[in-house]
Design a protein around this motif. Structure first.
Motif, short mmCIF file in Angstrom:
data_model
loop_
_atom_site.label_atom_id
_atom_site.label_comp_id
_atom_site.label_asym_id
_atom_site.label_seq_id
_atom_site.Cartn_x
_atom_site.Cartn_y
_atom_site.Cartn_z
N ASP A 1 50.77 21.85 53.11
CA ASP A 1 49.80 22.52 54.00
C ASP A 1 50.26 23.29 55.19
OD1 ASP A 1 48.03 21.64 51.96
OD2 ASP A 1 47.56 19.64 52.99
N LEU A 2 50.95 22.60 55.98
CA LEU A 2 51.59 23.26 57.26
C LEU A 2 52.21 24.55 56.85
CD1 LEU A 2 53.09 20.02 58.65
CD2 LEU A 2 50.81 21.14 59.24
N VAL A 3 53.06 24.66 56.01
CA VAL A 3 53.82 25.69 55.64
C VAL A 3 52.82 26.93 55.21
CG1 VAL A 3 55.50 26.74 54.13
CG2 VAL A 3 56.06 24.82 55.26
N GLY A 4 51.86 26.62 54.24
CA GLY A 4 51.05 27.47 53.65
C GLY A 4 50.07 28.30 54.89
N ASP A 5 49.76 27.26 55.87
CA ASP A 5 48.99 27.88 57.05
C ASP A 5 49.78 28.81 57.69
OD1 ASP A 5 46.76 26.37 56.24
OD2 ASP A 5 47.25 24.58 57.64
N VAL A 6 51.07 28.48 58.08
CA VAL A 6 51.90 29.28 58.78
C VAL A 6 52.03 30.69 58.01
CG1 VAL A 6 54.42 29.93 59.54
CG2 VAL A 6 53.19 27.46 60.10
N LEU A 7 52.30 30.72 56.56
CA LEU A 7 52.36 32.15 55.96
C LEU A 7 50.98 32.75 56.07
CD1 LEU A 7 54.47 30.76 52.70
CD2 LEU A 7 55.07 32.18 54.81
N VAL B 1 52.10 41.55 50.50
CA VAL B 1 53.07 40.65 50.98
C VAL B 1 53.57 39.95 49.67
CG1 VAL B 1 53.59 38.33 52.02
CG2 VAL B 1 52.11 39.91 52.95
N ALA B 2 52.73 39.72 48.58
CA ALA B 2 53.39 39.17 47.37
C ALA B 2 54.07 40.23 46.64
CB ALA B 2 52.19 38.93 46.32
N ASP B 3 53.86 41.47 46.69
CA ASP B 3 54.66 42.46 46.13
C ASP B 3 55.99 42.71 46.74
OD1 ASP B 3 52.93 43.24 44.11
OD2 ASP B 3 52.08 44.83 45.18
N ALA B 4 55.96 42.66 48.33
CA ALA B 4 57.27 42.65 48.95
C ALA B 4 58.02 41.40 48.83
CB ALA B 4 56.77 42.86 50.57
N ALA B 5 57.47 40.57 48.40
CA ALA B 5 58.24 39.12 48.26
C ALA B 5 58.70 39.00 46.63
CB ALA B 5 57.53 37.91 48.60
N ARG C 1 60.56 36.57 54.41
CA ARG C 1 61.24 38.06 54.57
C ARG C 1 60.18 39.08 54.61
NH1 ARG C 1 65.33 35.94 51.44
NH2 ARG C 1 64.60 36.76 49.61
N ALA C 2 59.28 38.80 53.51
CA ALA C 2 58.23 39.70 53.25
C ALA C 2 57.42 39.91 54.63
CB ALA C 2 57.48 39.48 52.23
N LEU C 3 57.40 38.74 55.59
CA LEU C 3 56.53 39.10 56.75
C LEU C 3 57.33 39.40 57.87
CD1 LEU C 3 54.53 35.90 55.74
CD2 LEU C 3 53.46 38.18 56.04
N GLY C 4 58.74 39.57 57.81
CA GLY C 4 59.44 39.94 58.77
C GLY C 4 60.06 38.77 59.42
N LEU C 5 60.26 37.51 58.95
CA LEU C 5 60.31 36.55 59.49
C LEU C 5 61.68 35.91 58.81
CD1 LEU C 5 56.95 34.66 59.74
CD2 LEU C 5 58.32 35.81 61.62
N SER C 6 62.31 34.94 59.38
CA SER C 6 63.47 34.18 58.68
C SER C 6 62.66 32.91 58.15
CB SER C 6 64.57 33.87 59.64
OG SER C 6 64.41 32.94 60.48
#
Length: 131
Positions: A35-41, A55-59, A86-91
């Protein structure tokens, strides 16, 4: 037909269902990592004003699966999380650190509301994640 009383001890009855809990507030549920990771994304995607499809296409993952990950319905693998990050520009480390911060915030609020003092999570008092 008459039932005779005997001096034998009664059999102990074990209920099939537990007795109902005393009325009052339900105990706070521990937050789930998914839930936490999903909320962050989701928060990061919305802050960038990007669509789920973009984002799904980029990922290179399905839009339905990314949606389920964001809603905490699926426990995504590290590869999927890294691709979404990565698709969001994050590590992956960025996403995990943001989720850790949310976990600490929620755990602190929970311990304050129950009045309990939590023990530090690790030897140094913080949770350390390796990506």
């Amino acid at each position: 037909m008459t039932i005779r009383a005997t001096n034998q001890p009664r059999a102990r009855v074990i209920p099939l269902r537990p007795f109902p809990a005393a009325p009052g507030p339900a105990p706070a549920r521990e937050p789930l990592w998914r839930d936490l990771v999903g909320d962050v994304l989701r928060r990061e995607r919305l802050s960038q004003e990007r669509t789920l499809k973009d984002v799904a296409d980029a990922a290179r993952i399905s839009m339905a699966y990314l949606s389920e990950v964001e809603r905490g319905r699926k426990e995504a693998s590290s590869e999927v999380l890294a691709a979404a990050a990565r698709a969001l520009g994050l590590s992956l480390a960025d996403v995990l650190a943001l989720a850790q911060g949310e976990l600490i915030r929620l755990s602190g609020a929970r311990s304050r509301s129950t009045g309990r003092h939590e023990r530090p999570a690790g030897p140094l008092g913080t949770v350390r994640l390796a990506a």
